[in-house]
Structure formats: C-alpha cells, structure tokens
Scaffold this motif. Structure first.
Motif, short mmCIF file in Angstrom:
data_model
loop_
_atom_site.label_atom_id
_atom_site.label_comp_id
_atom_site.label_asym_id
_atom_site.label_seq_id
_atom_site.Cartn_x
_atom_site.Cartn_y
_atom_site.Cartn_z
N GLY A 158 -6.19 14.98 -1.04
CA GLY A 158 -6.31 13.68 -0.62
C GLY A 158 -6.09 12.50 -1.74
O GLY A 158 -5.28 12.71 -2.59
N VAL A 159 -6.69 11.49 -1.50
CA VAL A 159 -6.60 10.23 -2.41
C VAL A 159 -7.73 9.88 -2.91
O VAL A 159 -9.18 10.16 -2.58
N ARG A 160 -7.56 9.39 -4.63
CA ARG A 160 -8.74 9.19 -5.32
C ARG A 160 -8.57 7.51 -5.71
O ARG A 160 -7.31 7.46 -6.39
N CYS A 161 -9.32 6.54 -5.35
CA CYS A 161 -9.08 5.27 -5.60
C CYS A 161 -10.51 4.83 -6.73
O CYS A 161 -11.45 5.20 -6.30
N VAL A 162 -9.87 4.20 -7.58
CA VAL A 162 -11.22 3.64 -8.55
C VAL A 162 -10.81 2.43 -9.00
O VAL A 162 -9.58 2.00 -9.01
N ASN A 163 -11.70 1.28 -9.27
CA ASN A 163 -11.46 0.11 -9.50
C ASN A 163 -11.75 -0.14 -11.20
O ASN A 163 -12.40 0.87 -11.66
N ARG A 164 -11.88 -1.20 -11.58
CA ARG A 164 -12.11 -1.52 -12.98
C ARG A 164 -13.60 -1.44 -13.48
O ARG A 164 -13.93 -1.25 -14.82
N GLY A 222 0.87 -1.22 0.14
CA GLY A 222 -0.14 0.28 -0.08
C GLY A 222 0.82 1.05 0.03
O GLY A 222 1.96 1.36 -0.47
N PHE A 223 0.48 2.16 0.56
CA PHE A 223 0.86 3.74 0.58
C PHE A 223 0.41 4.47 1.53
O PHE A 223 -0.44 4.28 2.14
N GLN A 224 1.05 5.73 1.76
CA GLN A 224 0.53 6.93 2.50
C GLN A 224 0.95 7.82 1.79
O GLN A 224 1.72 8.03 1.09
N LEU A 225 0.02 9.11 1.98
CA LEU A 225 0.15 10.25 1.33
C LEU A 225 1.32 10.96 2.09
O LEU A 225 1.59 10.92 3.38
N PRO A 226 1.94 12.08 1.72
CA PRO A 226 3.21 12.89 2.14
C PRO A 226 2.93 13.37 3.56
O PRO A 226 3.60 13.54 4.44
N SER A 227 1.46 13.68 3.71
CA SER A 227 1.11 14.32 5.03
C SER A 227 1.16 13.49 6.09
O SER A 227 1.17 13.94 7.27
N GLY A 228 0.96 12.14 5.63
CA GLY A 228 1.03 11.18 6.89
C GLY A 228 -0.32 10.95 7.50
O GLY A 228 -0.47 10.18 8.32
N ARG A 229 -1.42 11.67 7.08
CA ARG A 229 -2.60 11.55 7.75
C ARG A 229 -3.61 10.54 6.67
O ARG A 229 -4.97 10.24 7.11
N LEU A 230 -3.05 10.10 5.58
CA LEU A 230 -3.70 9.17 4.95
C LEU A 230 -2.91 7.82 4.58
O LEU A 230 -1.97 8.00 3.95
N HIS A 231 -3.57 6.65 4.94
CA HIS A 231 -2.87 5.56 4.74
C HIS A 231 -3.93 4.53 4.07
O HIS A 231 -4.96 4.39 4.46
N CYS A 232 -3.04 3.97 3.07
CA CYS A 232 -4.02 2.91 2.25
C CYS A 232 -3.16 1.46 2.31
O CYS A 232 -2.05 1.49 2.03
N ILE A 255 -8.59 -2.77 -1.41
CA ILE A 255 -7.81 -1.38 -0.74
C ILE A 255 -8.57 -0.88 0.29
O ILE A 255 -9.76 -0.74 -0.05
N ARG A 256 -8.01 -0.65 1.27
CA ARG A 256 -8.65 0.13 2.76
C ARG A 256 -7.83 1.27 2.85
O ARG A 256 -6.75 1.36 2.84
N CYS A 257 -8.55 2.48 2.99
CA CYS A 257 -7.65 3.57 3.24
C CYS A 257 -8.42 4.63 4.60
O CYS A 257 -9.55 4.52 4.64
N ASP A 258 -7.59 4.85 5.48
CA ASP A 258 -7.96 5.23 6.78
C ASP A 258 -7.43 6.85 6.56
O ASP A 258 -6.23 6.74 6.25
N VAL A 259 -8.31 7.77 7.09
CA VAL A 259 -7.70 9.14 7.33
C VAL A 259 -7.70 9.25 8.72
O VAL A 259 -8.55 9.14 9.52
N VAL A 319 -5.16 0.86 9.24
CA VAL A 319 -4.11 0.31 8.36
C VAL A 319 -3.08 1.45 8.30
O VAL A 319 -2.09 1.19 7.50
N ALA A 320 -3.11 2.42 9.32
CA ALA A 320 -1.89 3.35 9.34
C ALA A 320 -0.69 2.47 9.70
O ALA A 320 -0.60 1.65 10.85
N ASP A 321 0.25 2.82 8.96
CA ASP A 321 1.62 2.17 9.24
C ASP A 321 3.05 2.94 8.85
O ASP A 321 2.90 3.19 7.55
N PRO A 322 3.69 3.33 9.58
CA PRO A 322 4.75 4.29 8.88
C PRO A 322 5.78 3.44 8.07
O PRO A 322 6.37 3.99 7.36
N ARG A 323 5.62 2.16 8.13
CA ARG A 323 6.50 1.41 6.96
C ARG A 323 5.79 1.52 5.54
O ARG A 323 6.51 1.11 4.77
N LEU A 324 4.77 1.94 5.52
CA LEU A 324 4.08 1.96 4.22
C LEU A 324 5.05 3.21 3.38
O LEU A 324 5.01 4.31 3.92
N PRO A 325 5.31 2.94 2.00
CA PRO A 325 6.00 3.91 1.08
C PRO A 325 5.06 5.16 0.92
O PRO A 325 3.77 4.99 1.02
#
Length: 136
Positions: free
Chosen positions: A115-121, A21-31, A46-50, A88-94
């Motif tokens: 923020g983040v925008r996620c879309v599926n197929r 997964g990943f986190q945003l540069p702010s560190g406030r959003l983790h997926c 994918i699960r994203c937490d703010v 799902v917040a984890d400091p190891r996320l890139p």
C-alpha cells in the motif's frame, strides 16, 4: 476541503492538465495533491483513494456520500477520512513504483506492494491499502 478537491479535479480535467500526484502500480490506489492556498489559509494536501477496499471505516451519520475508502492529509495536522461523492482516481497520474518515495510541500508518501504510507512534517499520517487502513 472537499469542495476545493472537487474544483481542482474539475479544473484539471477541463483544461486537460495532468493532476499532481501518483498512482500505485496495481492501479488500485490513487493520490492527488492540492497546493496550499495562502489566501484561505489552506495547507498543501494529499488525498488518497483505494479502489475495491475490503474494509470500511465506521460510517459517519453526518456523511450522506461515500465514506471509508479515502484519506486526506495536510502538510500539518492529523489525517482525516474523507466524505466524498467523487474520486481522485485518474489514469493520467504517474505511477509511483514500489519502493519509491514522493515528496511534495511537506508531504512524503512511499509506495509499497502493501500500500501507500503518507506522512507530514508533524509526523502524522496514514497507511492505506486494499485490505486495511491506519491513521497515526
């Protein structure tokens, strides 16, 4: 699905594995992502937490845990709010830099200052930020 995410988080932590997964540069959003499980018919998710959301989705009477600050999206179907007792917040996320895109198993997420925008197929998804969320 919640149990599946909980077991993934626990297994990754116990084995010292870096979660997918990943986190945003702010560190406030983790997926964090969960691979598909053909045996159970579970699609990639994918699960994203703010953190520190200034909004909340309307409460659900059937959810005795936290609700309104986490969204989940499978490779097919609509996004859903997550009833959860974890994060799902984890400091190891890139870090997914603003303007970058993350593609994984039929899911596509883009990072922005807003923020983040996620879309599926199927074209379903969500936008999630500290101040607001939108499911489409």
């Amino acid at each position: 699905m919640l149990g599946l995410l909980l077991s993934l988080s626990g297994a990754a932590a116990a084995q010292g594995m870096t979660p997918t997964g990943f986190q945003l540069p702010s560190g406030r959003l983790h997926c964090q992502a969960q691979s598909a499980d053909p045996a159970s018919g579970q699609a990639a998710t994918i699960r994203c937490d703010v953190m520190g959301a200034s909004f909340r989705a309307p409460p659900r009477e059937d959810c005795p845990l936290d609700f309104g600050d986490a969204l989940s999206l499978s490779a097919t179907g609509r996004a859903t709010w997550v009833c959860h007792g974890d994060t799902v917040a984890d400091p190891r996320l890139p870090v997914l830099a603003y303007g970058q895109v993350w593609n994984w198993h039929g899911l596509r997420c883009s990072s922005a200052v807003t923020g983040v925008r996620c879309v599926n197929r199927d074209g379903h998804g969500f936008e999630l930020a500290r101040r607001q969320a939108r499911v489409f």
